[in-house]
Design a protein around this motif. Structure first.
Motif, PDB file in Angstrom:
ATOM      1  N   LYS A  73       1.448  -1.432  -0.435  1.00  0.00           N
ATOM      2  CA  LYS A  73       0.128   0.039   0.176  1.00  0.00           C
ATOM      3  C   LYS A  73       1.083   1.433   0.019  1.00  0.00           C
ATOM      4  O   LYS A  73       0.935   2.199  -0.750  1.00  0.00           O
ATOM      5  CB  LYS A  73      -1.226   0.129   1.458  1.00  0.00           C
ATOM      6  CG  LYS A  73      -1.865  -0.854   0.923  1.00  0.00           C
ATOM      7  CD  LYS A  73      -3.209  -1.080   2.707  1.00  0.00           C
ATOM      8  CE  LYS A  73      -3.942  -2.177   2.171  1.00  0.00           C
ATOM      9  NZ  LYS A  73      -4.689  -2.344   2.938  1.00  0.00           N
ATOM     10  N   LEU A  74       2.025   1.298   0.857  1.00  0.00           N
ATOM     11  CA  LEU A  74       3.463   2.537   1.060  1.00  0.00           C
ATOM     12  C   LEU A  74       3.514   2.660  -0.693  1.00  0.00           C
ATOM     13  O   LEU A  74       3.719   3.482  -0.925  1.00  0.00           O
ATOM     14  CB  LEU A  74       3.768   2.022   1.939  1.00  0.00           C
ATOM     15  CG  LEU A  74       3.883   2.430   3.102  1.00  0.00           C
ATOM     16  CD1 LEU A  74       4.581   1.862   4.539  1.00  0.00           C
ATOM     17  CD2 LEU A  74       2.966   3.728   3.764  1.00  0.00           C
ATOM     18  N   ALA A  75       3.742   1.001  -1.751  1.00  0.00           N
ATOM     19  CA  ALA A  75       4.077   1.385  -3.123  1.00  0.00           C
ATOM     20  C   ALA A  75       3.353   2.011  -3.604  1.00  0.00           C
ATOM     21  O   ALA A  75       3.695   2.168  -4.583  1.00  0.00           O
ATOM     22  CB  ALA A  75       5.054  -0.166  -2.932  1.00  0.00           C
ATOM     23  N   ASP A  76       2.144   1.750  -3.470  1.00  0.00           N
ATOM     24  CA  ASP A  76       0.533   2.302  -4.096  1.00  0.00           C
ATOM     25  C   ASP A  76       0.711   4.388  -4.048  1.00  0.00           C
ATOM     26  O   ASP A  76      -0.170   4.203  -3.481  1.00  0.00           O
ATOM     27  CB  ASP A  76      -0.703   1.818  -4.124  1.00  0.00           C
ATOM     28  CG  ASP A  76      -0.907   2.011  -5.241  1.00  0.00           C
ATOM     29  OD1 ASP A  76      -1.639   2.342  -6.739  1.00  0.00           O
ATOM     30  OD2 ASP A  76      -2.761   1.489  -4.997  1.00  0.00           O
ATOM     31  N   GLY A  77       0.946   4.861  -5.408  1.00  0.00           N
ATOM     32  CA  GLY A  77       0.913   6.765  -5.108  1.00  0.00           C
ATOM     33  C   GLY A  77       1.734   7.309  -6.579  1.00  0.00           C
ATOM     34  O   GLY A  77       2.338   6.109  -7.099  1.00  0.00           O
ATOM     35  N   ASP A  78       0.884   8.034  -6.710  1.00  0.00           N
ATOM     36  CA  ASP A  78       1.600   9.094  -7.507  1.00  0.00           C
ATOM     37  C   ASP A  78       3.239   9.549  -7.267  1.00  0.00           C
ATOM     38  O   ASP A  78       2.936  10.335  -7.833  1.00  0.00           O
ATOM     39  CB  ASP A  78       0.310  10.006  -7.859  1.00  0.00           C
ATOM     40  CG  ASP A  78      -1.250   9.649  -8.681  1.00  0.00           C
ATOM     41  OD1 ASP A  78      -0.271   8.509  -8.784  1.00  0.00           O
ATOM     42  OD2 ASP A  78      -1.867  10.232  -7.521  1.00  0.00           O
ATOM     43  N   GLU A  79       3.239   9.966  -5.827  1.00  0.00           N
ATOM     44  CA  GLU A  79       4.415  10.423  -5.912  1.00  0.00           C
ATOM     45  C   GLU A  79       6.027   9.512  -5.578  1.00  0.00           C
ATOM     46  O   GLU A  79       5.476   8.411  -4.584  1.00  0.00           O
ATOM     47  CB  GLU A  79       4.775  11.431  -4.643  1.00  0.00           C
ATOM     48  CG  GLU A  79       6.855  12.144  -4.158  1.00  0.00           C
ATOM     49  CD  GLU A  79       5.720  12.841  -2.964  1.00  0.00           C
ATOM     50  OE1 GLU A  79       6.225  13.949  -2.776  1.00  0.00           O
ATOM     51  OE2 GLU A  79       4.159  12.733  -2.306  1.00  0.00           O
ATOM     52  N   GLU A  80       7.218   9.693  -6.361  1.00  0.00           N
ATOM     53  CA  GLU A  80       8.104   8.729  -6.392  1.00  0.00           C
ATOM     54  C   GLU A  80       9.088   8.587  -4.871  1.00  0.00           C
ATOM     55  O   GLU A  80       9.145   9.666  -4.511  1.00  0.00           O
ATOM     56  CB  GLU A  80       8.940   8.726  -7.692  1.00  0.00           C
ATOM     57  CG  GLU A  80       9.782  10.349  -7.757  1.00  0.00           C
ATOM     58  CD  GLU A  80      10.510  10.508  -9.009  1.00  0.00           C
ATOM     59  OE1 GLU A  80      11.359   9.589  -9.062  1.00  0.00           O
ATOM     60  OE2 GLU A  80      10.750  11.700  -9.480  1.00  0.00           O
ATOM     61  N   GLY A  81       9.118   7.696  -4.678  1.00  0.00           N
ATOM     62  CA  GLY A  81      10.266   8.447  -3.681  1.00  0.00           C
ATOM     63  C   GLY A  81      10.580   6.777  -2.833  1.00  0.00           C
ATOM     64  O   GLY A  81      10.055   6.074  -2.754  1.00  0.00           O
TER      65      GLY A  81
END
Length: 455
Positions: free
Chosen positions: A130-138
Motif C-alpha cells: 500500500k505504501l508503494a502504491d501512489g503518484d509520488e516517487e520516493g
C-alpha cells in the motif's frame, strides 16, 4: 511507476506498445535480480510493474534495525539502478516508488517446481504494498519502520545516499559494525547487468529476448509458460480476473499472535487450490500466479483465429460465480474463516502472455496489459461479497450481463447458481450445457504445505 502509460499508443493497446512495455519489464526484472543477489535479500515475486522482496538477515528480533537498514539501502540502490537504466536506455525510463514495512509474516513455499508460488503474507507485505502504491516517487516507510530507525541512530551516510536521496537524506545507511557498502554492491550489480545486456545484443542470444506474438486457441488452461519466452509470446483478446480473499491479512495477523499459524496456512492452501481448480477444471482458465491471498487468472472462448468476446464475458462471469460458490463451500468446511469474504474484479482486452526476466527457474510468468491492471483495481473497489466489471468488459458484454451489473458495474452475492440463472434469461446452448454440470468442491493436493514465521 510509468508502466501503465507505456501500455498504450495514442490511447490504444497495440503490438508495438505491448512489446515496449514487456521489454521494459524484461529489462528491469533482470536488473532487479542482479541487485537482489548482491544485497543478499530474497525476491518473493514480480507482479506486473511491482517487485516484492524480503530482507531475512541478520535474523532475530534484536536485529530488526539492521534489516531495516539493509532494506532502505536496497531501496535507494534500486532507485539509482532505475535512474542509470533511464540514462543508458531512454526507452526504459521510469520513476520508482518503494514501500517498506517490517514485522512478523508467514512464509509459504508452494506451487510446482517449474511454477513456484512463494508467498510472504501478513501485515508487513500488505502495508508495504500500500505504501508503494501512489503518484509520488520516493521511498515511503511505515510508522513501525520509522520508530525503529529513529530509536537506533546515529546512522552512517554513504555517498550514494547524498547523491540520489535529496530530500530523503536520512534513509540510506550502512549498518553499524557491518560492511554493507551499498555503493559497491550497486556498482557490481550494474556491471553484471550491463554484461547481460551485451550478451543479449550479441550473437549469443540471437532471438530469445525479441518479442514475437501469436494468437492461441482457447481454452487457456493448457498454457505452459516455460514454452513461451519473448520469442514465442502469446497476445490475444481475453478476460482477466482477480479474486482476493477479503480480511485475510487480519486473519493471518491474529493467527500469528494466537499461535495458530498452521491452521491458517492449511486453510489458505485449500482456498488457493479451490480457486485454481475452479478456473482450470470448470472453466478452462489459466492461473497466472497467486499474489498473497489473491489469484490472478485468464480466460477466453473462441477458435484458432479469434476470441469470441460475448462468450468470453459470459464464461468469466460464470467463473466468478463459481469462485464464490467454491469459496462459500470452503467456509462451511474449514475452521475459523467464517468472517472472510471474496472480492472479484474482471476486465477484458488484448493481453500478452509469456515468461520474462532472467532465464530458467528465475524467469517470471507474466500477463500484463490494461485489462490485467484494471481487473486488479476493480477487485480493490469491491467488498467481500462483490464482483465488479471493468469498463472494457462492460462494453464488450452481452446486454444481459450489463443488466446484471448495472451502471455501477458491481453485483453482490452472485454465486454460480445465480450467474447461470441470470445468464439463462438469454437463450444460449453454451449456457445450457454449462449449467447442466453442477459445481463441485476440489480436494487439495496431497503434499502438505510448509510454513514458518520470520521476523
Amino acid at each position: 511507476m510509468d508502466f501503465n502509460s507505456i501500455l498504450e499508443d495514442a490511447g490504444r493497446e497495440t503490438e508495438a506498445s505491448h512489446q515496449r512495455a514487456l521489454e521494459l519489464l524484461h529489462t528491469h526484472y533482470s536488473a532487479c535480480d542482479t541487485l537482489i543477489d548482491e544485497f543478499d535479500i530474497q525476491r518473493v515475486d514480480f507482479h506486473g510493474s511491482r517487485l516484492h522482496a524480503v530482507v531475512l538477515t541478520p535474523e532475530g528480533e534484536q536485529n530488526e534495525p539492521e534489516r531495516i537498514r539493509k532494506a532502505i539501502s536496497f531501496a535507494a540502490a534500486f532507485r539509482e539502478m532505475a535512474a542509470r537504466l533511464s540514462a543508458d536506455f531512454p526507452e526504459f525510463e521510469t520513476r520508482v516508488r518503494v514501500g517498506i514495512d517490517s514485522g512478523p509474516a508467514v512464509a509459504i513455499d508452494s506451487g510446482k517446481r517449474d511454477e513456484p508460488d512463494p508467498l510472504f503474507i501478513g501485515s508487513p507485505a500488505n502495508h508495504a504494498a500500500k505504501l508503494a502504491d501512489g503518484d509520488e516517487e520516493g521511498i515511503f516507510l511505515s510508522l513501525r519502520v520509522q520508530r525503529v530507525r529513529d530509536q537506533n541512530t546515529p546512522f552512517t551516510f554513504t555517498a550514494l545516499a547524498k547523491a540520489i536521496e535529496t530530500g530523503f537524506m536520512h534513509e540510506h545507511v550502512s549498518a553499524r559494525g557491518q560492511t554493507l557498502d551499498a555503493d559497491m554492491l550497486l556498482a557490481k550489480a550494474y556491471l553484471d547487468f550491463e554484461s547481460e545486456m551485451k550478451r543479449r545484443a550479441s550473437s549469443e542470444l540471437p532471438s530469445d529476448a525479441k518479442f514475437r506474438f501469436h494468437h492461441r486457441e482457447p481454452p487457456l488452461k493448457e498454457i505452459v509458460f516455460a514454452e513461451h519466452p519473448p520469442s514465442n509470446a502469446i497476445r490475444m483478446l481475453l478476460a482477466s480476473i482477480f479474486a482476493d480473499i477479503d480480511g485475510f491479512t487480519a486473519y493471518v495477523d491474529h493467527a500469528i499472535q494466537s499461535g495458530n499459524v498452521a491452521q491458517a496456512v492449511a486453510n489458505l492452501h485449500v482456498l488457493r487450490a479451490e480457486m485454481a481448480a475452479v478456473l482450470r477444471d470448470d472453466f478452462g482458465g489459466r492461473k497466472v500466479r497467486f499474489i498473497g491471498d489473491c489469484v490472478h487468472g485468464l480466460l477466453a472462448e473462441g477458435n484458432s483465429r479469434e476470441t469470441n468476446a460475448l462468450d468470453t464475458i459470459r464464461s468469466v462471469v460464470k467463473a466468478a460465480g463459481g469462485l464464490r460458490s467454491s469459496f462459500e463451500l470452503c467456509k462451511l468446511a474449514l475452521p475459523g474463516i467464517a468472517e472472510l469474504g471474496l472480492a472479484i474484479g474482471i476486465d477484458f482486452g488484448p493481453t500478452p502472455i509469456c515468461r520474462i526476466g532472467l532465464r530458467g527457474a528465475a524467469s517470471v510468468r507474466t500477463a500484463s496489459s490494461r485489462a490485467t491492471c484494471v481487473s486488479e483495481s476493480e477487485q480493490r473497489r469491491c467488498g467481500g461479497t462483490e464482483t465488479a466489471l471493468g469498463e472494457k468488459a462492460y462494453e464488450a458484454a452481452p446486454a444481459v450481463v450489463r443488466q446484471i451489473f448495472g451502471t455501477e458495474r458491481v453485483v453482490a452475492n452472485m454465486d454460480f447458481d445465480a450467474s447461470v440463472m441470470l445468464l439463462g434469461t438469454m437463450p444460449s446452448p453454451y449456457v445450457s450445457s454449462v449449467a447442466a454440470e453442477p459445481m463441485r468442491a476440489h480436494a487439495p493436493v496431497a503434499e502438505p504445505m510448509r510454513a514458518h514465521t520470520k521476523l
